[in-house]
Write an enzyme that holds these catalytic residues in place. Sequence first.
Site, PDB file in Angstrom:
ATOM      1  N   ASP A  11      30.078  38.542  46.366  1.00 15.85           N
ATOM      2  CA  ASP A  11      31.093  37.511  46.581  1.00 15.85           C
ATOM      3  C   ASP A  11      31.039  37.108  48.047  1.00 15.85           C
ATOM      4  O   ASP A  11      31.149  37.965  48.936  1.00 15.85           O
ATOM      5  CB  ASP A  11      32.489  38.041  46.244  1.00 15.85           C
ATOM      6  CG  ASP A  11      32.685  38.257  44.753  1.00 15.85           C
ATOM      7  OD1 ASP A  11      31.999  37.578  43.967  1.00 15.85           O
ATOM      8  OD2 ASP A  11      33.517  39.098  44.377  1.00 15.85           O
ATOM      9  N   ASP A 130      36.387  33.265  33.976  1.00 19.25           N
ATOM     10  CA  ASP A 130      37.348  34.262  34.451  1.00 19.25           C
ATOM     11  C   ASP A 130      38.571  34.173  33.539  1.00 19.25           C
ATOM     12  O   ASP A 130      39.141  33.097  33.366  1.00 19.25           O
ATOM     13  CB  ASP A 130      37.787  33.964  35.891  1.00 19.25           C
ATOM     14  CG  ASP A 130      36.628  33.978  36.875  1.00 19.25           C
ATOM     15  OD1 ASP A 130      35.627  34.667  36.600  1.00 19.25           O
ATOM     16  OD2 ASP A 130      36.724  33.306  37.917  1.00 19.25           O
TER      17      ASP A 130
END
Length: 251
Positions: A11, A130
């Site tokens: 990330d 997500d």
Amino acid sequence: MLTKRIIPCLDIKDGRTVKGVNFVDLIDAGDPVELAEVYANEGADELVFLDISATEEKRKTLANLVKRVAEKVNIPFTVGGGISSVEDVDILLHNGADKVSINSSAVKNPDLINELVAKFGSQCIVVAIDAKQINGVWKVHLVGGKLPTDLELFKWAKEVEERGAGEILFTSMDHDGTKNGFANETLARLSTERNIPIIASGGAGNIQHFIDTFKNGKADAALAASVFHFKEMEIKDLKKELQENGIPVRL
């Protein structure tokens, strides 16, 4: 039998690798290019880079980072974050990315999936989803998990496949960063209902969790971050254990 893939996820925020819990409380985890090189040498099958602030801050994923990574690693890697057009994808692929991951932009404009598949091929297009459970229903969230939608996970996954996406990267927000294991029941349903590969994300804490997601969750690949970034497990040890448990991997 197809081998199962181990995918470290990096990330990226402001050019650094970060890691959080349930999508918040981010801490620094190192230089993404250096980490990418280490993972490639340790036996990772692929890498995923997600610029987690790109969509939120309305800026483009840094093509420069992609170029630097491509110069250092010899395994496939996927880039996501703030991708919303054919032009964005073109730039990333030309700079060395093998695949791109789209999330918020796909939900807001589902036709984008069709456009990208038509231009670059299914094999290049990963749709990241997500989701978290709200009143027992898995709901899709956008903008790094900050924006809930009324879209239901399984319905959206079906549409994503029908529009030509090559893979789905499913992250359980309820499991993300908790190290309590993957959302295997949900993954198993996704893998059973869909005919494209499902990448499991969210919840890896130990080697048994990877064994469980391949056996019980029927995942095609497992993605993790902090357990690799902070040296809680080595990829080669993980793959050895997977092989000993009858799970086909590339050693």
